[in-house]
Motif scaffolding. Sequence first.
Motif, short mmCIF file in Angstrom:
data_model
loop_
_atom_site.label_atom_id
_atom_site.label_comp_id
_atom_site.label_asym_id
_atom_site.label_seq_id
_atom_site.Cartn_x
_atom_site.Cartn_y
_atom_site.Cartn_z
N ALA A 152 79.11 12.07 -37.55
CA ALA A 152 78.07 13.09 -37.35
C ALA A 152 78.71 14.42 -36.97
O ALA A 152 79.67 14.45 -36.20
CB ALA A 152 77.10 12.65 -36.26
N ILE A 180 71.33 23.20 -38.83
CA ILE A 180 71.97 21.96 -39.30
C ILE A 180 71.62 20.82 -38.33
O ILE A 180 71.78 20.96 -37.11
CB ILE A 180 73.50 22.14 -39.37
N ASP A 183 73.02 15.01 -36.69
CA ASP A 183 73.54 13.73 -37.19
C ASP A 183 73.96 13.79 -38.66
O ASP A 183 74.26 12.76 -39.26
CB ASP A 183 72.53 12.60 -36.95
N ARG A 184 73.99 14.98 -39.22
CA ARG A 184 74.45 15.09 -40.61
C ARG A 184 75.90 14.61 -40.72
O ARG A 184 76.74 14.96 -39.90
CB ARG A 184 74.43 16.57 -41.04
N SER A 186 79.53 14.83 -41.42
CA SER A 186 80.29 16.08 -41.43
C SER A 186 80.64 16.53 -42.85
O SER A 186 80.51 17.70 -43.19
CB SER A 186 81.58 15.91 -40.63
N SER A 188 79.13 16.28 -45.50
CA SER A 188 78.02 16.69 -46.37
C SER A 188 77.70 18.18 -46.25
O SER A 188 76.86 18.70 -46.97
CB SER A 188 76.76 15.86 -46.05
N LEU A 189 78.35 18.87 -45.33
CA LEU A 189 78.06 20.31 -45.16
C LEU A 189 78.64 21.12 -46.32
O LEU A 189 79.78 20.88 -46.73
CB LEU A 189 78.64 20.84 -43.83
N GLU A 193 77.22 26.38 -45.31
CA GLU A 193 76.80 25.86 -44.00
C GLU A 193 77.94 25.90 -42.99
O GLU A 193 77.73 26.21 -41.82
CB GLU A 193 76.27 24.42 -44.15
N GLN A 267 65.89 22.27 -38.55
CA GLN A 267 67.27 21.85 -38.85
C GLN A 267 67.25 20.81 -39.97
O GLN A 267 66.41 19.90 -39.96
CB GLN A 267 67.95 21.31 -37.58
N HIS A 268 68.17 20.94 -40.92
CA HIS A 268 68.18 20.05 -42.08
C HIS A 268 69.55 19.43 -42.29
O HIS A 268 70.54 19.96 -41.83
CB HIS A 268 67.81 20.84 -43.34
#
Length: 268
Positions: A152, A180, A183-184, A186, A188-189, A193, A267-268
């Motif tokens: 994350a 952001i 828990d995205r 990392s 995937s940014l 972003e 946040q997405h």
Amino acid sequence: MPELPEVETIRSCLEAHQGARIVKVEVKRADIIRRADFELRDLIGLSIKEVGRRGKYLDLVLSGRGHLILHMGMSGRVYQVEEPGQIEAPHVHLIIYLSNQAVIVYQDARRFGGVWLVKDTRDFFSHLGVEPLARAFNTDYLEKALKGRKIAIKTLLLDQRLISGIGNIYADEALFRSGILPDRPSGSLSRREVEVLVRAIKKVLRQGIEQRGTTFRDFRDGYNQMGGFQDHLKVYGRFREPCPTCGQPLERVRLGGRSTHYCAHCQH
Ligand SMILES: [Zn+2]
């Protein structure tokens, strides 16, 4: 826990004592000394050449090449008093008396912090990652650090081996300001972003320093006074309060064992 802006605030308060000599040192709890390359009594007579900071560590650079390093852990404070009679706290572990009559106190109720007497800091600080306010912390650096990582993004930001000085509060605030989700994964940014996040991290840390740190519970500056950034927090500690951007109630989850605040709408 004191993060970069809090330790930097203490550092700038203590800068006033550059050039002062250590005349006496009192240790109330010996186990607070985590490492001693030299004896405590060897500090007597040395002067404070520089008051530095690396990540969340305060580094008193002494004449004769020694370092007195302090970490505030969860609840530690380092502050000066004019008179030893002003030392009223029950968890004072170390007292340093200076030739300019000032007295520096180290206290830590929960004792997650510590004191290190270090000859050479190159090895001591070698595990720490880049300083987030340095130029070396930029889009390229973070993009490379994130590449292919599933961890994350918030958990990664807290990894002191990659970036040193960011903790729970400023990570939540920077991610909110970047839009952001904490828990995205990392990796995937997007580059865009990452760029926004780097800028937000630097901005929120600088604002924290300008406001003399965040006092959520324990933090006090080098004069034992509260900071001011808690009044500027947008998400941290504001579970169920309306999001300052969209008005939806803010969320709180545990992520990597840390309490994490965010807006599920913004946040997405
Ligand atoms: Zn929102």
